[in-house]
Design a protein around this motif. Sequence first.
Motif, mmCIF file in Angstrom:
data_model
loop_
_atom_site.group_PDB
_atom_site.id
_atom_site.type_symbol
_atom_site.label_atom_id
_atom_site.label_comp_id
_atom_site.label_asym_id
_atom_site.label_seq_id
_atom_site.Cartn_x
_atom_site.Cartn_y
_atom_site.Cartn_z
ATOM 1 N N ILE A 23 23.997 43.826 53.507
ATOM 2 C CA ILE A 23 24.861 44.899 54.037
ATOM 3 C C ILE A 23 26.168 44.323 54.574
ATOM 4 C CG2 ILE A 23 25.073 46.592 55.913
ATOM 5 C CD1 ILE A 23 22.014 47.047 55.614
ATOM 6 N N LEU A 24 26.098 43.152 55.170
ATOM 7 C CA LEU A 24 27.273 42.552 55.807
ATOM 8 C C LEU A 24 28.105 41.692 54.858
ATOM 9 C CD1 LEU A 24 25.776 41.568 59.296
ATOM 10 C CD2 LEU A 24 27.018 43.640 58.625
ATOM 11 N N ASN A 25 27.874 41.845 53.574
ATOM 12 C CA ASN A 25 28.707 41.169 52.565
ATOM 13 C C ASN A 25 29.976 41.998 52.346
ATOM 14 O OD1 ASN A 25 29.952 40.099 50.310
ATOM 15 N ND2 ASN A 25 28.072 39.905 49.112
ATOM 16 N N PRO A 26 31.165 41.474 52.683
ATOM 17 C CA PRO A 26 32.388 42.286 52.600
ATOM 18 C C PRO A 26 32.724 42.741 51.183
ATOM 19 C CG PRO A 26 32.902 39.981 53.044
ATOM 20 C CD PRO A 26 31.422 40.130 53.211
ATOM 21 N N MET A 27 32.270 42.016 50.176
ATOM 22 C CA MET A 27 32.554 42.418 48.794
ATOM 23 C C MET A 27 31.861 43.735 48.444
ATOM 24 S SD MET A 27 34.644 40.221 47.622
ATOM 25 C CE MET A 27 34.626 40.732 45.902
ATOM 26 N N ASN A 28 30.841 44.103 49.232
ATOM 27 C CA ASN A 28 30.099 45.329 48.957
ATOM 28 C C ASN A 28 30.641 46.540 49.718
ATOM 29 O OD1 ASN A 28 28.356 43.830 47.346
ATOM 30 N ND2 ASN A 28 26.927 43.421 49.028
ATOM 31 N N TYR A 29 31.810 46.381 50.372
ATOM 32 C CA TYR A 29 32.311 47.502 51.177
ATOM 33 C C TYR A 29 33.837 47.602 51.072
ATOM 34 C CZ TYR A 29 31.743 51.070 54.819
ATOM 35 O OH TYR A 29 31.696 52.264 55.510
ATOM 36 N N LEU A 30 34.314 47.702 49.847
ATOM 37 C CA LEU A 30 35.750 47.837 49.599
ATOM 38 C C LEU A 30 36.152 49.282 49.332
ATOM 39 C CD1 LEU A 30 36.333 44.643 47.428
ATOM 40 C CD2 LEU A 30 37.072 45.036 49.795
ATOM 41 N N GLY A 31 35.175 50.179 49.411
ATOM 42 C CA GLY A 31 35.495 51.592 49.258
ATOM 43 C C GLY A 31 36.237 51.884 47.970
ATOM 44 N N LEU A 32 37.330 52.632 48.096
ATOM 45 C CA LEU A 32 38.122 53.052 46.931
ATOM 46 C C LEU A 32 39.352 52.176 46.718
ATOM 47 C CD1 LEU A 32 37.985 56.938 47.367
ATOM 48 C CD2 LEU A 32 36.612 55.521 45.834
ATOM 49 N N CYS A 33 39.321 50.952 47.250
ATOM 50 C CA CYS A 33 40.489 50.075 47.086
ATOM 51 C C CYS A 33 40.906 49.964 45.626
ATOM 52 C CB CYS A 33 40.196 48.674 47.634
ATOM 53 S SG CYS A 33 40.320 48.547 49.426
ATOM 54 N N LYS A 34 39.941 49.693 44.771
ATOM 55 C CA LYS A 34 40.237 49.512 43.343
ATOM 56 C C LYS A 34 40.796 50.790 42.735
ATOM 57 C CE LYS A 34 39.445 46.797 39.599
ATOM 58 N NZ LYS A 34 39.870 45.390 39.467
#
Length: 455
Positions: free
Chosen positions: A426-437
């Motif tokens: 859960i605390l992996n930042p790559m898994n929480y970029l939302g709609l950036c892309k």
Amino acid sequence: MKSHMIDSEVYKDLYGTDKIRSIFTDQSMVQKWIDFEKALAKIEAQYGVIPKEASDEIQRKGKIEHFNLQEICKDIVFTSHPLVPFIKQYQNLCEENYGEYIHYGATTQDVIDTAFILQLKEAYEVIVDQTEKFIEVLTISTRKYSDTIMAGRTHGQHALPITLGYKMACWLAEMKRNYTRLKEIEDRVFIGQFSGAAGTLASLGPDAMMLREALIKELDLNVPIITWHTNRDNIAELANTYSLIAGAIGKIANEIINLQRTELREIEEGFQDGKIGSSTMPHKRNPMVCEYIVGLSRLVRMQVPLIHDSLVQEHERDMGLWLVELEVMPEMSIYISKMLYDMTNIIENLRVYENQMRENIDITKGLILSEKLMFELSTFIGKQTAHEVVYKACMRSYENNTSLSQEIMLEDQVNKILSKDKVDEILNPMNYLGLCKQFTQNVLDSEEKYAICKN
């Protein structure tokens, strides 16, 4: 003697470029006065208002090298009139008494306004080209760094992970809107002025309206529906648009300054050997060009109230406020051009330290993912309760300099639900970029209106 920083032999290139400065020289201004009088004579000859021979002589003598600008300056002071000395000198240059037909039916403001608009239009065309170039360069960088992860910050603190491409896409979207604004105002701003003494062109009889239209079109300007001697909203609209561009570029420069701080060092304006940051601290690599841009941004934005003050004028002419426009708008044009020139070079040569960005995300030991952890837990214990549980763990992490992962696993409401491995996932930042892309791609794909304006 030169007393303004724009023309300073020492500092002028920090404020503008030779190309944009040349548009606002005395020679350029007087040449555009000449252009107006030549065009007026040509059209009036076509309509039979003045003899063709007079127009031909006015065309022949209408060259800047024939005029003595020092004498014009001296006589302006003597007569207290901003144009008559020029008209007199032009008259005296013409043979066979044809100089009597110069300035026929015009008023001073017709010449000064139209020449000024011609100068502003020339500068505007440079600025439009520079804006296009900047957008192209920023587009390349936005695409290049679309997957480069970094810390998003709110209130100066870590918030959530974002990408550098997303940050740049926000800049790019704003600049595309500014470009659209630039193109949308063109027809309203760049209008000619020929209306005579009180704006009614009474001196030229029944053909006055057609003559007026022909003259303004001859100068490649748009024809206004009515006199604008005391209606200056077109000038104000250009100033407003330049101010928005200055704000956008100043913001980008300020962001680079902040991200170049020693403690962050995530990006850096281009550096080459010989660039000096300090006269006494040899180690300094300061974001000097960005700092210049921030300064110019302030100079542009702070001029807008002066231009707005010029909107309040009296009766059918109010000459005192010309002085404001004639001073402020060239400055704004020169500064905006320099900002675009410098920022384009900065983005082209920007140094991006991706490893440092990734390391900076980890300095809060997982706290940057507290929102994701809270929402994961809310499925089991509710959002408000999850907020309270994660909040307590976060505060202990701050105080004890421990990881959020370590602290959250001390909570009974969590360790019965989630494993340590699941928390780490859960605390992996790559898994929480939302709609950036997706947001970044939206901006990269938003070519339709921009392309229409460009064409």
